[in-house]
Scaffold this active site. Structure first.
Site, short mmCIF file in Angstrom:
data_model
loop_
_atom_site.label_atom_id
_atom_site.label_comp_id
_atom_site.label_asym_id
_atom_site.label_seq_id
_atom_site.Cartn_x
_atom_site.Cartn_y
_atom_site.Cartn_z
N TYR A 264 0.85 -1.20 0.00
CA TYR A 264 0.00 0.00 0.00
C TYR A 264 0.88 1.24 0.00
O TYR A 264 0.72 2.15 -0.83
CB TYR A 264 -0.91 -0.01 1.24
CG TYR A 264 -1.62 1.30 1.48
CD1 TYR A 264 -2.62 1.72 0.61
CD2 TYR A 264 -1.27 2.13 2.55
CE1 TYR A 264 -3.27 2.92 0.81
CE2 TYR A 264 -1.92 3.33 2.75
CZ TYR A 264 -2.92 3.72 1.88
OH TYR A 264 -3.55 4.93 2.07
O1 UGB Z 1 -2.17 6.90 7.77
C1 UGB Z 1 -2.28 6.21 6.80
O2 UGB Z 1 -1.76 6.49 5.74
C2 UGB Z 1 -3.05 4.94 6.86
O3 UGB Z 1 -3.94 5.02 7.98
C3 UGB Z 1 -4.67 3.87 8.21
O4 UGB Z 1 -3.80 2.79 8.45
P1 UGB Z 1 -3.43 2.43 9.97
O5 UGB Z 1 -2.76 3.56 10.63
O6 UGB Z 1 -2.75 1.13 9.91
O7 UGB Z 1 -4.90 2.34 10.61
P2 UGB Z 1 -5.68 1.12 11.23
O8 UGB Z 1 -5.79 0.03 10.28
O9 UGB Z 1 -6.93 1.67 11.79
O10 UGB Z 1 -4.73 0.68 12.43
C4 UGB Z 1 -4.45 1.56 13.50
C5 UGB Z 1 -3.60 0.87 14.51
O11 UGB Z 1 -4.31 -0.22 15.08
C6 UGB Z 1 -3.53 -1.39 14.99
N1 UGB Z 1 -4.43 -2.54 14.80
C7 UGB Z 1 -5.13 -2.66 13.67
C8 UGB Z 1 -5.99 -3.71 13.49
C9 UGB Z 1 -6.11 -4.67 14.50
O12 UGB Z 1 -6.88 -5.65 14.42
N2 UGB Z 1 -5.39 -4.51 15.64
C10 UGB Z 1 -4.54 -3.47 15.82
O13 UGB Z 1 -3.91 -3.35 16.86
C11 UGB Z 1 -2.60 -1.18 13.85
O14 UGB Z 1 -1.46 -1.99 13.99
C12 UGB Z 1 -2.32 0.28 13.95
O15 UGB Z 1 -1.27 0.51 14.83
C13 UGB Z 1 -5.53 3.54 7.01
O16 UGB Z 1 -6.23 2.31 7.23
C14 UGB Z 1 -4.71 3.42 5.77
O17 UGB Z 1 -5.58 3.25 4.67
C15 UGB Z 1 -3.83 4.63 5.59
O18 UGB Z 1 -4.59 5.70 5.18
#
Ligand code: UGB
Length: 434
Positions: free
Chosen positions: A243
């Site tokens: 991504y």
């Molecule tokens: O800023 C971005 O550019 C991206 O932001 C977002 O990604 P992330 O920051 O990864 O958000 P998100 O999935 O909500 O996980 C948040 C936290 O929860 C943790 N997480 C997640 C899932 C889970 O089951 N458990 C968990 O601990 C996980 O490890 C993480 O630490 C957008 O989805 C992406 O499309 C993109 O725009």
């Protein structure tokens, strides 16, 4: 009886063995030629049949989305024109891609409310529940925003849109989002974030006038960068997920179109955007659903038991950053596919500047929902995640007047209020109160 011409053709011109031989050779050749030509005709027929089959297949393949997209026609054009009408002095006519998405729907509404012309575009794919996208669409329709059902890879449809409307701006938010899903379906990231982006840029380059483009990059481009807070000038050459790699590629691709064709480009690195009408695949959203249903949630933890942290950014702040980017975007300089002078190229972080750990985020949700979460804490799998994000927003503050005002607690409160109004408390599955 053979005709004279036929007799002349088959009679030897001079007698003799050789002639006889040549005669028989001629006949053999003729027989042979006759069978070769039949074979040739058959081969031609088969080639034509295969070509017809393949072109029909590709027509069906590429056409299937066009058929379901259902664009074109007198009424469709009328709807597009009406939606693009500008209702304020010096207003903009904006094509918003991904308009039925989370950020796209919010930005579309904000623009329409202040009198800009807005035409939405969305392919309504099923990456997450399409009924939520349809609900956003109804909301936008009720504000006189028309959403074209189509894919940014559809060059014909884009050409038609640019023929009908002289868009001043394109707000490009259509993308395959999600960091971890890239391991399941890598091709969808290439399709939307690379191929779709190029198709859109090609259309913008060819449009007259060329629109200015503001588009969604991502905080994920910082990848393994450890220097905090993340500044636009920091390294972005070590993505941790496909991504992120496609978003980084998007930054390079948009630069090329800026350089060669004079397209005005602004890339926005969004930091984990959340809020009402959000994306069900994101942690704060799926955690809310699971907590209310009494199901466990999986909380990832970094190396050495360090909590993961995100610079969670509230949707209204992001919308302000998007609108300010449109307002400060300079015009593209090209026309007829040719650059007439240097064009603006910008990249901004849009974050909140105060990271919060994931367990703290869960804690806030528990308080809002008045339900204790069943937590499974596991070590972060190697799935593309990064341990933390933290935005330096000095550039956006200076050039866009961007100033986030919503902290996570306040933002989650608004999200939960919306969630409960939209989905309810999941009747039939009583929730456990504190
Ligand atoms: O800023 C971005 O550019 C991206 O932001 C977002 O990604 P992330 O920051 O990864 O958000 P998100 O999935 O909500 O996980 C948040 C936290 O929860 C943790 N997480 C997640 C899932 C889970 O089951 N458990 C968990 O601990 C996980 O490890 C993480 O630490 C957008 O989805 C992406 O499309 C993109 O725009």
């Amino acid at each position: 009886m053979p005709s004279k011409a036929e007799q002349e053709l088959f009679l030897p011109s001079t007698p003799g063995k050789f002639k006889d031989k040549s005669h028989s050779m001629h006949r053999q050749f003729h027989r042979c030629f006759a069978s070769t030509s039949t074979m040739f005709l058959w081969a031609l027929f088969l080639v034509a049949l295969t070509a017809a089959y393949l072109s029909f297949q590709s027509f069906v393949d590429s056409g299937s989305k066009y058929f379901s997209a259902a664009w074109g026609g007198v009424q469709w054009e009328k709807n597009v024109r009406a939606s693009a009408q500008i209702h304020r002095h010096n207003g903009a006519a904006v094509l918003v891609t991904g308009a039925a998405g989370f950020v796209g729907s919010h930005v579309s509404l904000a623009l329409k409310k202040r009198g800009d012309g807005v035409v939405g575009l969305d392919n309504f794919n099923n990456y997450y529940d399409p009924s939520l996208k349809k609900a956003r669409k109804h909301l936008l329709n009720s504000h006189n925003i028309f959403i074209v059902e189509g894919d940014v890879n559809d060059a014909r449809m884009l050409a038609k849109l640019f023929e009908i409307v002289r868009f001043t701006h394109v707000m490009h938010l259509a993308a395959q989002a999600g960091v971890r899903y890239a391991m399941e379906n890598p091709q969808s990231y290439v399709h939307s974030n690379i191929a779709g982006l190029v198709t859109l840029l090609e259309s913008c380059k060819a449009a007259n006038p060329q629109p200015a483009i503001v588009w969604a990059s991502s905080s994920s481009v910082y990848g393994l960068n450890e220097k905090v807070p993340f500044s636009e000038s920091d390294r972005t050459d070590r993505p941790a997920s496909l991504y992120a790699a496609t978003k980084k590629a998007g930054e390079e691709i948009t630069h090329t179109y800026n350089h060669i064709y004079g397209l005005s480009i602004t890339g926005l690195r969004f930091f984990t955007v959340y809020g009402p009408w959000g994306r069900p695949d994101m942690a704060y959203f799926s955690f809310t659903r699971n907590i209310l249903q009494g199901k466990p949630i999986t909380v990832y933890r970094g190396k050495d038991r360090v909590d993961l942290a995100r610079d969670f950014t509230y949707i209204d702040d992001i919308v302000k950053g998007c609108v300010a980017s449109l307002d400060t975007a300079k015009k593209s300089t090209g026309s007829g596919g040719k650059k007439r002078g240097p064009a603006q190229y910008r990249i901004f972080n849009l974050g909140n500047t105060s990271p919060v750990t994931v367990p703290m985020m869960v804690n806030m949700l528990e308080k809002q929902l008045k339900v204790k979460a069943k937590k499974n804490v596991v070590t972060m799998p190697g799935n593309g995640d990064v341990p933390f994000t933290h935005a330096n927003i000095s550039s956006a503050r200076r050039e866009l007047g961007y100033k986030p005002t919503t902290d996570l607690q306040t933002g989650l409160k608004k999200f939960v209020r919306w969630y409960l109004a939209y989905y309810g408390y999941n009747p039939g599955k009583p929730v456990k109160l504190f």
